[in-house]
Structures are given as C-alpha cells and as structure tokens.
Design a protein around this motif. Sequence first.
Motif, PDB file in Angstrom:
ATOM      1  N   GLY A  23      22.900 -35.216  71.558  1.00 54.36           N
ATOM      2  CA  GLY A  23      21.864 -34.921  72.527  1.00 54.36           C
ATOM      3  C   GLY A  23      21.076 -36.167  72.921  1.00 54.36           C
ATOM      4  O   GLY A  23      21.146 -37.203  72.259  1.00 54.36           O
ATOM      5  N   LYS A  24      20.312 -36.026  73.983  1.00 57.55           N
ATOM      6  CA  LYS A  24      19.466 -37.131  74.437  1.00 57.55           C
ATOM      7  C   LYS A  24      18.421 -37.475  73.377  1.00 57.55           C
ATOM      8  O   LYS A  24      18.060 -38.620  73.189  1.00 57.55           O
ATOM      9  CB  LYS A  24      18.782 -36.725  75.745  1.00 57.55           C
ATOM     10  CG  LYS A  24      17.870 -37.776  76.285  1.00 57.55           C
ATOM     11  CD  LYS A  24      17.462 -37.473  77.690  1.00 57.55           C
ATOM     12  CE  LYS A  24      16.648 -38.629  78.247  1.00 57.55           C
ATOM     13  NZ  LYS A  24      16.248 -38.386  79.626  1.00 57.55           N
ATOM     14  N   TYR A  25      17.930 -36.447  72.690  1.00 58.92           N
ATOM     15  CA  TYR A  25      16.941 -36.667  71.631  1.00 58.92           C
ATOM     16  C   TYR A  25      17.584 -36.373  70.278  1.00 58.92           C
ATOM     17  O   TYR A  25      18.016 -35.257  70.018  1.00 58.92           O
ATOM     18  CB  TYR A  25      15.723 -35.756  71.832  1.00 58.92           C
ATOM     19  CG  TYR A  25      14.984 -36.049  73.106  1.00 58.92           C
ATOM     20  CD1 TYR A  25      14.153 -37.164  73.205  1.00 58.92           C
ATOM     21  CD2 TYR A  25      15.148 -35.241  74.218  1.00 58.92           C
ATOM     22  CE1 TYR A  25      13.490 -37.448  74.384  1.00 58.92           C
ATOM     23  CE2 TYR A  25      14.486 -35.532  75.408  1.00 58.92           C
ATOM     24  CZ  TYR A  25      13.654 -36.634  75.481  1.00 58.92           C
ATOM     25  OH  TYR A  25      13.004 -36.930  76.651  1.00 58.92           O
ATOM     26  N   ILE A  26      17.626 -37.394  69.444  1.00 63.14           N
ATOM     27  CA  ILE A  26      18.156 -37.229  68.097  1.00 63.14           C
ATOM     28  C   ILE A  26      16.972 -36.954  67.174  1.00 63.14           C
ATOM     29  O   ILE A  26      16.099 -37.811  66.999  1.00 63.14           O
ATOM     30  CB  ILE A  26      18.873 -38.503  67.590  1.00 63.14           C
ATOM     31  CG1 ILE A  26      19.864 -39.031  68.619  1.00 63.14           C
ATOM     32  CG2 ILE A  26      19.530 -38.250  66.242  1.00 63.14           C
ATOM     33  CD1 ILE A  26      21.059 -38.189  68.841  1.00 63.14           C
TER      34      ILE A  26
ATOM     35  N   GLU B 112       9.761 -30.017  78.586  1.00 65.09           N
ATOM     36  CA  GLU B 112       9.021 -30.110  79.851  1.00 65.09           C
ATOM     37  C   GLU B 112       9.264 -31.437  80.549  1.00 65.09           C
ATOM     38  O   GLU B 112       9.458 -31.501  81.760  1.00 65.09           O
ATOM     39  CB  GLU B 112       7.516 -29.987  79.581  1.00 65.09           C
ATOM     40  CG  GLU B 112       6.946 -28.639  79.916  1.00 65.09           C
ATOM     41  CD  GLU B 112       5.504 -28.541  79.472  1.00 65.09           C
ATOM     42  OE1 GLU B 112       4.699 -29.414  79.855  1.00 65.09           O
ATOM     43  OE2 GLU B 112       5.194 -27.600  78.724  1.00 65.09           O
ATOM     44  N   LYS B 113       9.231 -32.493  79.761  1.00 59.41           N
ATOM     45  CA  LYS B 113       9.457 -33.841  80.298  1.00 59.41           C
ATOM     46  C   LYS B 113      10.819 -33.906  81.004  1.00 59.41           C
ATOM     47  O   LYS B 113      10.927 -34.424  82.115  1.00 59.41           O
ATOM     48  CB  LYS B 113       9.408 -34.818  79.123  1.00 59.41           C
ATOM     49  CG  LYS B 113       9.388 -36.263  79.494  1.00 59.41           C
ATOM     50  CD  LYS B 113       9.075 -37.085  78.262  1.00 59.41           C
ATOM     51  CE  LYS B 113      10.019 -38.244  78.146  1.00 59.41           C
ATOM     52  NZ  LYS B 113       9.859 -39.006  76.922  1.00 59.41           N
ATOM     53  N   GLU B 114      11.845 -33.364  80.367  1.00 55.68           N
ATOM     54  CA  GLU B 114      13.180 -33.380  80.964  1.00 55.68           C
ATOM     55  C   GLU B 114      13.234 -32.489  82.203  1.00 55.68           C
ATOM     56  O   GLU B 114      13.865 -32.831  83.196  1.00 55.68           O
ATOM     57  CB  GLU B 114      14.234 -32.923  79.938  1.00 55.68           C
ATOM     58  CG  GLU B 114      14.433 -33.925  78.830  1.00 55.68           C
ATOM     59  CD  GLU B 114      14.729 -35.330  79.327  1.00 55.68           C
ATOM     60  OE1 GLU B 114      15.610 -35.492  80.194  1.00 55.68           O
ATOM     61  OE2 GLU B 114      14.070 -36.284  78.859  1.00 55.68           O
ATOM     62  N   TYR B 115      12.555 -31.352  82.138  1.00 54.15           N
ATOM     63  CA  TYR B 115      12.540 -30.422  83.271  1.00 54.15           C
ATOM     64  C   TYR B 115      11.897 -31.112  84.484  1.00 54.15           C
ATOM     65  O   TYR B 115      12.428 -31.056  85.592  1.00 54.15           O
ATOM     66  CB  TYR B 115      11.769 -29.157  82.889  1.00 54.15           C
ATOM     67  CG  TYR B 115      11.660 -28.172  84.008  1.00 54.15           C
ATOM     68  CD1 TYR B 115      12.759 -27.391  84.390  1.00 54.15           C
ATOM     69  CD2 TYR B 115      10.477 -28.015  84.718  1.00 54.15           C
ATOM     70  CE1 TYR B 115      12.666 -26.492  85.443  1.00 54.15           C
ATOM     71  CE2 TYR B 115      10.373 -27.110  85.763  1.00 54.15           C
ATOM     72  CZ  TYR B 115      11.466 -26.364  86.126  1.00 54.15           C
ATOM     73  OH  TYR B 115      11.372 -25.479  87.168  1.00 54.15           O
TER      74      TYR B 115
END
Length: 158
Positions: free
Chosen positions: A68-71, A150-153
């Motif tokens: 994923g983008k965030y590990i 939210e940031k990704e959205y």
Amino acid sequence: MDISEILQKYPPTRDHLLLILHEIQRVNPGNNITHADIRQVARYLNTTTASVYGVVRYYSMFSLNPRGKYIIRFCKSPLCMMVGAFNLLNFLEKELSIKLGETTSDMLFTLEPSECLGQCDKAPVMMVNETIYYNLDETRVRNIISHLREKEYKKQQS
Ligand code: FES
C-alpha cells in the motif's frame, strides 16, 4: 523519476546499495522493489542479482511484493504488547479489514509487524511510512487512518 535517474545519482559501488534500494522503493507505486529493478541495480553495481536479492530479503523494510501507499509498522515488542498493543492491533485490523501482513484492496494501507520502534516510554507505538505515532489508543488510531483516507480522497478530487 525512473530507476536510471536514481542510479546515476550514486557512484556504482556496493556501499550505496541500501540508499539506492530505499530510493527505488520510495518512488515505485507499489512501495516495493521489482525483479526488473534488482536486475538493473545488479548490472549497475557490477554484482550478481543473487547478492542484491540477498540484501532485499534480509531487511524487513524492503519488499518484493507490491504494498500500500502507507506502510503501517505496528510495534509488537513486549513493552508495547504489555500496555494494550494486542487489543489495539485487533482494532486496527478491523478498521482496515485486513490482517497483519496484508494490504487493503484499494492499495492504500499495508499492515506489517515491527520490532521495537525506540519509543517504549510512549507505548503503544506504530510508524506510518516515516512518521512515528505513539501513546496510541483506539480513538487516536481511528483518527490517523481517517486523516490519511481523507487526504487521499481530496487528492483524487483535485
Ligand atoms: S516496545 Fe514498542 S516502541 Fe519499544
């Protein structure tokens, strides 16, 4: 940035291997190191692919599989576990609908176990990419995940 650009930033000596691998992993959309990357790095450093694979497999921060983008590296060392990390990990797994070691279907989060993150006095602790979060409880974990979602959205909407 492609792999050739990254390689050109470093002299072709083996002592730069870790830096090169870190940078490649950071720019790859899957947050991983591909087999093609390994072949290219080995050629550049004039070494064998086996030796590059050896380094990638030795260090848990590197992954051959897309992530994923965030590990999320969740501390599973004893001190964190003693102050509630076990229940918190269950909570996080439910929040993300994945188990430890898995990646969410939207490729946003990968949940990995971690050894001590060096912040034992503020346990429980987890690290998301380069950021350490401590004094965790369910509310704080939920807020961190919501904030990142939210940031990704918002990025997708702009
Ligand atoms: S035991 Fe978790 S940060 Fe040290």
